[in-house]
Design a protein around this motif. Structure first.
Motif, mmCIF file in Angstrom:
data_model
loop_
_atom_site.group_PDB
_atom_site.id
_atom_site.type_symbol
_atom_site.label_atom_id
_atom_site.label_comp_id
_atom_site.label_asym_id
_atom_site.label_seq_id
_atom_site.Cartn_x
_atom_site.Cartn_y
_atom_site.Cartn_z
ATOM 1 N N VAL A 302 0.870 -1.170 0.000
ATOM 2 C CA VAL A 302 0.000 0.000 0.000
ATOM 3 C C VAL A 302 0.908 1.220 0.000
ATOM 4 O O VAL A 302 1.682 1.430 0.941
ATOM 5 C CB VAL A 302 -0.934 0.022 1.226
ATOM 6 C CG1 VAL A 302 -1.884 1.220 1.135
ATOM 7 C CG2 VAL A 302 -1.722 -1.274 1.332
ATOM 8 N N LYS A 318 -3.474 7.101 -2.918
ATOM 9 C CA LYS A 318 -3.110 5.789 -2.372
ATOM 10 C C LYS A 318 -3.171 4.765 -3.502
ATOM 11 O O LYS A 318 -4.095 4.787 -4.317
ATOM 12 C CB LYS A 318 -4.063 5.369 -1.248
ATOM 13 C CG LYS A 318 -4.092 6.310 -0.058
ATOM 14 C CD LYS A 318 -5.022 5.811 1.029
ATOM 15 C CE LYS A 318 -6.489 5.984 0.648
ATOM 16 N NZ LYS A 318 -6.912 7.394 0.680
ATOM 17 N N TYR A 349 -9.055 0.476 2.674
ATOM 18 C CA TYR A 349 -8.666 1.646 1.884
ATOM 19 C C TYR A 349 -9.469 1.657 0.583
ATOM 20 O O TYR A 349 -8.935 1.442 -0.508
ATOM 21 C CB TYR A 349 -7.163 1.614 1.596
ATOM 22 C CG TYR A 349 -6.313 1.735 2.837
ATOM 23 C CD1 TYR A 349 -6.069 2.977 3.414
ATOM 24 C CD2 TYR A 349 -5.777 0.606 3.449
ATOM 25 C CE1 TYR A 349 -5.303 3.090 4.564
ATOM 26 C CE2 TYR A 349 -5.012 0.709 4.598
ATOM 27 C CZ TYR A 349 -4.781 1.952 5.150
ATOM 28 O OH TYR A 349 -4.023 2.064 6.290
ATOM 29 N N ALA A 352 -8.446 3.764 -2.554
ATOM 30 C CA ALA A 352 -7.145 3.542 -3.184
ATOM 31 C C ALA A 352 -7.300 2.974 -4.588
ATOM 32 O O ALA A 352 -8.232 2.218 -4.875
ATOM 33 C CB ALA A 352 -6.305 2.596 -2.333
#
Length: 469
Positions: A302, A318, A349, A352
């Motif tokens: 990540v 991200k 996330y 992302a």
């Protein structure tokens, strides 16, 4: 002794001093190494006393016998800083400079001289970039490269490695590219009347050889590129190019630099490694090792970019990349599914960008699947999603490439008259160590010694595991 598959009866390394009209082909020992991931090719040659004593051939006079005077005449040409060309069977392998000379009294009489050096990027690696160097608004990658390299006499950029690979190996070059003239601004310091120093710019003509199949470096603008105190010139360029999934290395003929990425084109797969059980003329492996390594393999990466929030979950940019080698399982329908820890992090996330998995990598056999080892990293050099994605891909490539590394030593320096070359594909049939797949050559070393003879060591990795863009 019969030749093994692909071996040549005679491979000859020649070192030329083009500015002095001298070439040398008689060596006690030598070592020439090129690694795709190391900035420069490096070499070391040891001359026997007979050569150091004047036995050399002038390539301006091919009929010369070589017995042409005392050693100091030859060594006048071999001085630090002298330009050097290294060729194998008339295939140019490297152009660079003599950087180190060592003399040693031989126990058998006479004096041995060892000369060492690197390709044209050697001085670029050693030099630091001026921290006052500034780039004008709208500067492109090409402006940056040519502007920084101009003081080193480098004024040409190739956007594809195809032509360079052809020069080194003799493989078909494919599209050779179109040569185009460009104007580059070169910084210089000028003293003003009040005693202060001002940074001004001269404009010089340079060249870019454009391959339409590659990214156009003239159209990629760079932002916030400021040199750091004590940063090397090469390190600076590498830092900028990493943002865009690119690398830089020297053209073998010394005409400029190549700015490209690894290519895994099977048209370069003219080489073969054969290692069968039992003694057979098909085998061309003198020795070899295979390393399968799960250490350091993350289940996913990540990546976070600069800005957009103080905490990880609020950071705007991200990128997630799942490691296809260790983080996929197969359901009843044999469809790959990420392991649980990966699914949990992807859900955490949600904003992302997730890099699509490469099916050709998921299917690779590898020890250590189902590895719950996430990695979280931040890049202060990425200023948008494209740059962050390139950063994450590069980091994953640096780790994935270690998963399977095969190293082989073969006789001579060629396979079916083609010099071994980096950034080429090799068909590996190693039933002894169970490697039966195409591999990518990341490193080659040509060696000669009295004890070991003339050999080449090649280092191979799985091609898609070093995909950086």
């Amino acid at each position: 002794m019969p030749l093994r598959d692909g071996e040549s009866a005679l491979d000859q390394i020649v070192l030329r001093l083009p500015d002095h009209g001298v070439e040398i082909s008689n060596w006690t020992s030598y070592r020439f190494t090129q690694n795709f991931q190391i900035p420069t090719a490096a070499w070391s040659f040891t001359l026997p006393p007979s050569v150091a004593g004047g036995s050399y051939r002038s390539f301006d006079d091919p009929d010369s016998t070589g017995a042409s005077g005392p050693g100091k005449e030859l060594l006048t040409g071999i001085q630090t800083g002298a330009r050097v060309e290294i060729s194998l069977n008339d295939r140019l392998q490297c152009t660079g400079y003599v950087e180190k000379i060592t003399s040693e009294v031989s126990p058998n009489g006479g004096t041995l001289y060892t000369i060492e050096g690197r390709d044209i990027l050697g001085p670029v690696v050693d030099a630091c970039i001026d921290p006052a160097y500034k780039f004008t608004s709208g500067s492109t990658i090409l402006d940056c490269i040519l502007g920084v390299l101009a003081p080193f006499g480098i004024d040409t950029v190739y956007t594809s490695d195809d032509l360079n690979v052809s020069v080194v190996t003799g493989l078909p070059k494919g599209a050779s590219g179109t040569r185009q003239k460009v104007k580059v601004k070169i910084p210089k310091r000028v003293a003003k009347a009040d005693g202060t120093i001002e940074l001004q710019y001269d404009t010089r003509d340079s060249t870019v050889v454009v391959d339409a199949r590659r990214r156009d470096l003239r159209r990629i603008t760079v932002k916030q590129i400021k040199p750091k105190m004590g940063e090397g010139v090469f390190a600076f360029l590498d830092r900028i190019l990493r943002r865009f999934g690119l690398m830089i290395w020297a053209a073998a003929d010394g005409s400029g630099v190549v700015v490209d990425a690894p290519t895994f084109d099977t048209s370069t797969m003219a080489y073969k490694i054969t290692h069968r059980n039992g003694l057979t003329n098909e085998n061309n492996v003198l020795s070899g090792s295979v390393v399968r390594d799960v250490m350091g393999q993350p289940s996913l990466i990540v990546g976070f970019a600069t800005g957009g929030g103080q905490t990880a979950d609020k950071t705007r940019n991200k990128v997630i990349m799942v490691n296809e080698l260790v983080a996929y399982d197969y359901n009843e329908d044999l469809n790959p599914e990420p392991i649980e820890v990966v699914q949990d992090i992807k859900a955490r996330y949600k904003g992302a960008k997730v890099i699509p998995p490469r099916t050709e990598v998921i299917g690779l056999e590898f020890l250590g699947k189902h590895r719950p080892a996430p990695m979280f990293i931040k890049d202060d050099e990425s200023y948008d999603m494209e740059q962050l994605e390139a950063f994450v891909r590069r980091k994953m490539a640096e780790l994935q490439q270690k998963s399977l590394v095969a190293t082989y030593e073969v006789a001579g320096h060629t396979y079916k008259n083609l010099p071994w070359g980096v950034n080429t594909m090799v068909d590996v049939f190693d039933e002894v160590q169970d490697v039966l797949e195409p591999m990518w050559c990341v490193e080659k070393t040509f060696k000669k010694s009295r004890a070991g003879g003339t050999t080449t060591t090649i280092k191979l990795i799985r091609p898609k595991t070093f995909q950086i863009n």
